[in-house]
Design a protein around this motif. Structure first.
Motif, PDB file in Angstrom:
ATOM      1  N   GLY A 176       0.560  -1.044   6.514  1.00  0.00           N
ATOM      2  CA  GLY A 176       0.655  -2.395   7.046  1.00  0.00           C
ATOM      3  C   GLY A 176      -0.144  -3.420   6.282  1.00  0.00           C
ATOM      4  N   PHE A 177      -1.061  -2.986   5.388  1.00  0.00           N
ATOM      5  CA  PHE A 177      -1.889  -3.917   4.624  1.00  0.00           C
ATOM      6  C   PHE A 177      -1.841  -3.528   3.147  1.00  0.00           C
ATOM      7  CE2 PHE A 177      -3.703  -3.980   8.865  1.00  0.00           C
ATOM      8  CZ  PHE A 177      -3.785  -5.341   9.111  1.00  0.00           C
ATOM      9  N   ILE A 178      -2.091  -4.512   2.294  1.00  0.00           N
ATOM     10  CA  ILE A 178      -2.065  -4.293   0.857  1.00  0.00           C
ATOM     11  C   ILE A 178      -3.161  -5.134   0.219  1.00  0.00           C
ATOM     12  CG2 ILE A 178      -0.431  -6.163   0.378  1.00  0.00           C
ATOM     13  CD1 ILE A 178       0.850  -4.381  -1.727  1.00  0.00           C
ATOM     14  N   PRO A 179      -3.819  -4.616  -0.844  1.00  0.00           N
ATOM     15  CA  PRO A 179      -4.854  -5.423  -1.498  1.00  0.00           C
ATOM     16  C   PRO A 179      -4.294  -6.750  -1.998  1.00  0.00           C
ATOM     17  CG  PRO A 179      -4.980  -3.153  -2.215  1.00  0.00           C
ATOM     18  CD  PRO A 179      -3.729  -3.261  -1.412  1.00  0.00           C
ATOM     19  N   ASP A 180      -5.092  -7.795  -1.808  1.00  0.00           N
ATOM     20  CA  ASP A 180      -4.696  -9.149  -2.211  1.00  0.00           C
ATOM     21  C   ASP A 180      -5.738  -9.664  -3.193  1.00  0.00           C
ATOM     22  OD1 ASP A 180      -3.544 -11.579  -2.458  1.00  0.00           O
ATOM     23  OD2 ASP A 180      -4.113 -12.314  -0.473  1.00  0.00           O
ATOM     24  N   LEU A 215      -4.315   3.115  -3.201  1.00  0.00           N
ATOM     25  CA  LEU A 215      -3.203   2.169  -3.174  1.00  0.00           C
ATOM     26  C   LEU A 215      -3.223   1.337  -1.888  1.00  0.00           C
ATOM     27  CD1 LEU A 215      -0.555   1.194  -4.574  1.00  0.00           C
ATOM     28  CD2 LEU A 215       0.652   2.978  -3.271  1.00  0.00           C
ATOM     29  N   CYS A 216      -3.522   1.966  -0.762  1.00  0.00           N
ATOM     30  CA  CYS A 216      -3.523   1.294   0.555  1.00  0.00           C
ATOM     31  C   CYS A 216      -4.885   1.522   1.208  1.00  0.00           C
ATOM     32  CB  CYS A 216      -2.411   1.832   1.445  1.00  0.00           C
ATOM     33  SG  CYS A 216      -0.802   1.967   0.636  1.00  0.00           S
ATOM     34  N   ARG A 237       5.156  -1.472  -5.681  1.00  0.00           N
ATOM     35  CA  ARG A 237       4.921  -0.110  -5.199  1.00  0.00           C
ATOM     36  C   ARG A 237       4.009  -0.127  -3.955  1.00  0.00           C
ATOM     37  NH1 ARG A 237       1.114   4.145  -6.958  1.00  0.00           N
ATOM     38  NH2 ARG A 237       2.016   6.191  -6.486  1.00  0.00           N
ATOM     39  N   GLY A 238       3.019  -1.018  -3.961  1.00  0.00           N
ATOM     40  CA  GLY A 238       2.142  -1.096  -2.802  1.00  0.00           C
ATOM     41  C   GLY A 238       2.876  -1.588  -1.576  1.00  0.00           C
ATOM     42  N   GLU A 239       3.709  -2.635  -1.733  1.00  0.00           N
ATOM     43  CA  GLU A 239       4.475  -3.140  -0.592  1.00  0.00           C
ATOM     44  C   GLU A 239       5.425  -2.084  -0.060  1.00  0.00           C
ATOM     45  OE1 GLU A 239       4.646  -7.924  -1.675  1.00  0.00           O
ATOM     46  OE2 GLU A 239       6.134  -6.538  -2.520  1.00  0.00           O
ATOM     47  N   CYS A 240       5.937  -1.259  -0.926  1.00  0.00           N
ATOM     48  CA  CYS A 240       6.860  -0.192  -0.512  1.00  0.00           C
ATOM     49  C   CYS A 240       6.097   0.937   0.184  1.00  0.00           C
ATOM     50  CB  CYS A 240       7.617   0.336  -1.725  1.00  0.00           C
ATOM     51  SG  CYS A 240       8.642   1.798  -1.373  1.00  0.00           S
TER      52      CYS A 240
END
Length: 377
Positions: free
Chosen positions: A317-321, A311-312, A280-283
């Motif tokens: 363009g970025f997502i928690p890692d 979520l972002c 969901r985050g990548e989307c």
């Protein structure tokens, strides 16, 4: 032949007189007739007479037709009987011992006793230059005065009376302020503040609290939030979880990967799938507007909502890692080209950027962002 008329300088420094047998010379004072040179020559009084300036009183120096005397200390040049000589100076008559008893002798005098601040030298009471005999005012500036001296003390010191000097001022004992986070340490002419952990010297020497939360990067690993305290800080985690040191416990496992939809237009809903097997985050943090299984679409949160920020946290363009096990949580760039492939750059070459991506088309084609495709002109 009248030689006196033919050569007016025939006698040199003298007067030419003609007589029956020729001429003769009457030499001027300080000159004598030289029979071989047949002229008046200078008399070297310094060699012809026994110490004309006085035995041991001065140095005789011959001059043309005369001499002069360079008198020694305690003597001065005088004219006695028309001759130059060095005569003794009676210093006692000139007030050379204002504070003591004066005894004159040839070439000098003796003062007994000398007053404080004076010293007998060459028979006189001469001032003692205390500034040249040491550093009585250190670290200040010494100024010599008759019979004594004065001190100009620098900042951080104060003058003393007996003996004159400069004494360090203990600013710490006078209440120099280092703040609650510092300890005052006296130094020569000044002071310094030793700051406790969590404090730093600012605005001079005062120790002020360090706002660790304002540092970059902050001390609390994401998603923890930092709260500054006096001399320290604290970390808090979302959901009321207790932090482990400066880190928050690992979050819940990510949701299973599902389909990602470009938009929420019901008419073309199932034909607008960007990619499969994405989170969901990548989307929602990249290109998608909806996320769900098959055609059961769940809209992504609006960019201005708190749910979107959670979520972002760094925007699109970025997502928690999560990083390595038990490691610090950070952000990673979303590689749209790898996730969605040809779905976002049809007929072109997709190149990932941070953040976002670029679609490079062949010559004669332009990228249409509405359909995500390179179209010919």
């Amino acid at each position: 032949t009248d030689e006196c008329k033919l050569n007016r300088n025939i006698c040199g420094p003298g007067e030419c007189v003609m007589g029956p047998g020729g001429y003769s010379c009457i030499c001027y004072p300080g000159y004598r007739w030289h029979p071989q040179r047949r002229a008046c020559t200078d008399v070297n009084e310094c060699e012809a007479e026994a110490e004309p300036c006085g035995a041991g009183r001065g140095l005789c120096m011959n001059t043309a037709g005369s001499y002069t005397c360079q008198c020694r200390r305690g003597f001065r040049l005088s004219m006695r009987g028309g001759a130059r000589a060095c005569a003794d100076i009676n210093e006692c008559l000139e007030g050379s011992c204002p504070e003591g008893k004066c005894e004159n002798h040839p070439g000098g005098f003796v003062c007994t006793p000398c007053p404080p601040g004076f010293r007998g030298h060459h028979g006189a009471c001469s001032d003692v230059n205390e500034c040249e005999e040491g550093s009585p005012c250190a670290p200040g500036l010494c100024l010599n005065t008759p019979g004594s001296y004065q001190c100009q003390c620098p900042p951080g010191t104060r003058p003393t009376a007996e003996p004159p000097g400069c004494q360090d001022v203990d600013e710490c004992a006078l209440g120099a302020a280092c703040g609650v986070g510092g300890e005052c340490l006296n130094t020569p002419g000044s002071f310094r503040c030793r700051c406790r952990p969590g404090f730093a010297p600012r605005h001079g020497r005062r120790c002020l609290d360090i706002d660790e939360c304002a540092l970059q990067p902050g001390p609390c690993a994401p998603p923890g939030s930092c709260t500054n305290t006096e001399g320290s800080f604290s970390c808090s985690c979302p959901g009321g979880l207790a932090p482990h040191g400066h880190r928050c416990p690992p979050p819940e496992p990510p949701p299973p990967r599902k389909l990602c939809y470009l938009n929420l237009d019901d008419s073309i809903l199932c034909d607008s799938v960007l990619g499969t097997n994405v989170t969901r985050g990548e989307c929602c943090c990249s290109l998608g507007a909806g996320w769900g299984d098959l055609c059961e679409v769940f809209p992504c949160p609006l960019p201005s909502s708190a749910e979107f920020v959670a979520l972002c946290p760094d925007g699109r363009g970025f997502i928690p890692d999560e990083g390595p096990p038990h490691g610090a949580r950070g952000l990673r760039d979303i590689d749209e080209c790898e996730l969605f492939g040809a779905e976002i750059c049809k007929e072109g070459k997709c190149v990932n950027t941070q953040p976002g991506f670029e679609c490079y088309c062949k010559q004669g084609f332009d990228y249409d962002s509405a359909v995500r495709q390179c179209l010919g002109g």
